[in-house]
Enzyme design. Structure first.
Site, PDB file in Angstrom:
ATOM      1  N   GLU A   1      49.686  39.177  37.598  1.00 23.12           N
ATOM      2  CA  GLU A   1      50.164  39.568  38.809  1.00 23.12           C
ATOM      3  C   GLU A   1      50.865  38.097  39.424  1.00 23.12           C
ATOM      4  O   GLU A   1      50.151  37.206  39.219  1.00 23.12           O
ATOM      5  CB  GLU A   1      49.312  39.999  39.924  1.00 23.12           C
TER       6      GLU A   1
ATOM      7  N   GLU B   1      42.831  43.616  37.681  1.00 24.47           N
ATOM      8  CA  GLU B   1      42.147  42.533  38.281  1.00 24.47           C
ATOM      9  C   GLU B   1      40.944  42.781  38.755  1.00 24.47           C
ATOM     10  O   GLU B   1      40.663  43.472  39.937  1.00 24.47           O
ATOM     11  CB  GLU B   1      43.201  42.109  39.288  1.00 24.47           C
TER      12      GLU B   1
ATOM     13  N   TRP C   1      40.144  46.227  50.085  1.00 28.33           N
ATOM     14  CA  TRP C   1      39.974  46.013  51.391  1.00 28.33           C
ATOM     15  C   TRP C   1      40.209  44.605  51.777  1.00 28.33           C
ATOM     16  O   TRP C   1      40.392  44.022  52.908  1.00 28.33           O
ATOM     17  CB  TRP C   1      39.032  46.453  52.014  1.00 28.33           C
ATOM     18  N   ASN C   2      39.871  43.628  50.659  1.00 28.83           N
ATOM     19  CA  ASN C   2      39.700  42.134  51.319  1.00 28.83           C
ATOM     20  C   ASN C   2      40.918  41.436  51.537  1.00 28.83           C
ATOM     21  O   ASN C   2      40.898  40.351  52.286  1.00 28.83           O
ATOM     22  CB  ASN C   2      38.891  41.427  49.954  1.00 28.83           C
TER      23      ASN C   2
ATOM     24  N   CYS D   1      37.697  37.580  44.981  1.00 29.97           N
ATOM     25  CA  CYS D   1      37.357  37.636  43.571  1.00 29.97           C
ATOM     26  C   CYS D   1      37.362  36.271  43.026  1.00 29.97           C
ATOM     27  O   CYS D   1      36.896  36.006  41.925  1.00 29.97           O
ATOM     28  CB  CYS D   1      38.353  38.590  42.740  1.00 29.97           C
TER      29      CYS D   1
END
Ligand code: SIN
Length: 489
Positions: A469, A263, A164-165, A297
């Site tokens: 990524e 991740e 969601w972040n 993160c």
């Protein structure tokens, strides 16, 4: 930036972009599970109800992706890139509406949401181009009369599970390389922020993504996750989220030997050495800590400051933090919006209280005023084992710890099972070179708190996961290498 006034809070120029149905096989479906209620984290009102799917529909999404796979993989790289390019154009065209949806369901400021749209669109644009640069290899044969070469093939049906972040960017940076590689996708976005993901899919449909190539299933994580991880049709899972959930998913994928990109959590250190430029150090700390309200993160979770610069740093950083305002993401005078939920606020409170109980003091900020707001806060004087040094705070609490020598700073920074991002501030090339080599992290920011970009490989080591990524490495995550040995020539 568009300054959105409260009276038009959350209004969309294109109301059709607010979609409330999952997307399977090119159709917007009703779903058989109880709907997901999406909160506005600032007003605490229900902003939207989204239809949700159960295991049966998740299986149908996998089947649709499998059906669509041969046709999509057979397209030329330029054709796939063309679809992604149109998708990029549409994301930019609808930038303000998509940003509005992000602020509505995630709470971040509209300015940051607009930045997220640009960031996400950057992945789509990058992989539109990278699709055509999927170059194989030829290998000099050790035996006469043979030709040895390596081709890249799509992995197949991929499941992507996103948080969601950064509800748009995390989805875009998985879906864009997957589609560029010729894979098809079943995406399960967080049910806290499904609306952004559905708007992304809607623009993908408009851009020409064929039915079944991208499917978006909304609903409870466990039943959907079980279907995605256990299916032998799904050949790869890419996940962004906590280390705990990542470990469960990896275990669930083991029986079907899926490829994985994980991740996971971070616990980023920022080390500020005595010789750092103070303005650069403040700017780095501001962004590395407070981007996205600290809900990232890669957020600097622990700030280690060498004693010679400590007082100057605390005074200048304290002034900046004191001037920050938390409030409605649609209020252009706010620097951070509300946090995602009450648990997130509670965690920040716990980390602050723990540090204070162990002898730290508050330089700026303080307790939450209530609701989902968390005040940007700076604390100093905490011991090296304070709770915030061991767990990701995921909120706007900056904790500073002093150190004396280079070795001590590096030792404290590396003293974590996590290894995603790290940051250093110094003006000395030798210190920079030694520190960036010594840090056991997948990424190192030097004199900057902004390291994320579609053109560089994002990812971690240790308990922060594996896989990359972004960049050409991100495309390889969705490709298998096929070695071909042609004899008798
Ligand atoms: C994350 O918080 O997981 C991603 C942050 C980024 O892409 O910069």
């Amino acid at each position: 930036m568009v300054d959105v006034q409260p009276r038009e809070r959350g209004r969309l120029a294109e109301p059709d972009l607010l979609v409330t149905k999952p997307y399977i096989d090119g159709k917007w479906v009703d779903g058989s599970a109880p709907p997901v209620r999406v909160d506005d984290p600032y007003t605490l009102e229900v902003f939207s109800e989204v239809a949700a799917v159960g295991p049966g529909e998740a299986r149908a999404a996998i089947d649709a992706a499998a059906q669509a796979l041969p046709g999509w993989a057979a397209k030329t790289a330029r054709e796939r890139g063309g679809v992604l390019r149109r998708w990029y154009d549409l994301l930019i065209k609808h930038r303000n509406d998509i940003a509005t949806l992000i602020t509505r369901e995630n709470g971040k400021t509209l300015r940051e949401a607009q930045g997220e749209v640009d960031y996400a669109a950057g992945y789509v644009e990058f992989y539109a181009e990278e699709a055509t640069r999927s170059i194989g290899e030829t290998i000099p044969s050790p035996v006469p009369g043979r030709r040895l070469f390596v081709e890249r093939e799509p992995v197949g049906v991929c499941a992507v599970i996103t948080p969601w972040n950064f509800p748009l960017a995390m989805l875009a940076r998985k879906v864009a390389p997957a589609l560029a590689a010729g894979c098809t996708v079943v995406a399960r976005p967080s049910d806290l922020t499904p609306v952004t993901a559905l708007a992304f899919a809607k623009l993908g449909e408009e851009a020409g993504v064929p039915p079944g190539v991208l499917n978006v299933v909304i609903g409870k994580s466990r039943p959907i996750g079980e279907v995605l991880t256990s299916s032998p049709i799904v050949r790869k899972l890419s996940f962004t989220g906590s280390t705990e959930v990542g470990a469960l998913l990896a275990a669930a994928c083991a029986p079907t030997i899926k490829r994985l990109s994980l991740e996971l959590g971070g616990n980023a250190p920022l080390i500020i050495f005595d010789d750092a430029d103070i303005d650069v150090a403040i700017e780095t700390a501001m962004v590395a800590k407070f981007r996205n309200g600290g809900q990232s993160c890669v957020a600097a979770n622990r700030i280690y400051v060498q004693r010679g610069i400590l007082d100057r740093f605390l005074s200048a950083f304290g002034d900046k933090v004191r001037n920050m305002k938390a409030g409605d993401g649609f209020d252009s005078t706010c620097d951070i919006g509300p946090l995602i939920d009450e648990d997130a606020v509670e965690k920040v409170e716990q980390h602050r209280e723990d540090a204070i109980a162990r002898g730290a003091y508050c330089v700026a900020g303080g307790p939450s005023p209530g609701g989902r707001l968390s005040i940007p806060t700076l604390i100093a004087g905490a011991p090296p084992d304070a709770l915030f040094t061991r767990e990701e705070t995921f909120g706007p609490l900056a904790g500073v710890i002093a150190f004396d020598t280079f070795e001590e700073g590096i030792r404290m920074a590396n003293d974590t099972p996590y290894g995603l991002a790290s940051y250093i501030c110094s003006s000395d090339p030798a210190t920079i070179a030694r520190a960036s080599r010594a840090l056991e992290f997948g990424m190192v920011g030097i004199n900057t708190g902004v390291i994320s970009t579609p053109v560089a490989p994002f990812g971690g080591v240790k308990m922060s996961g594996y896989g990359r990524e972004g960049s050409s490495h991100g495309l390889l995550e969705y490709q298998n290498l096929k070695y071909v040995c042609h004899a008798g020539l």
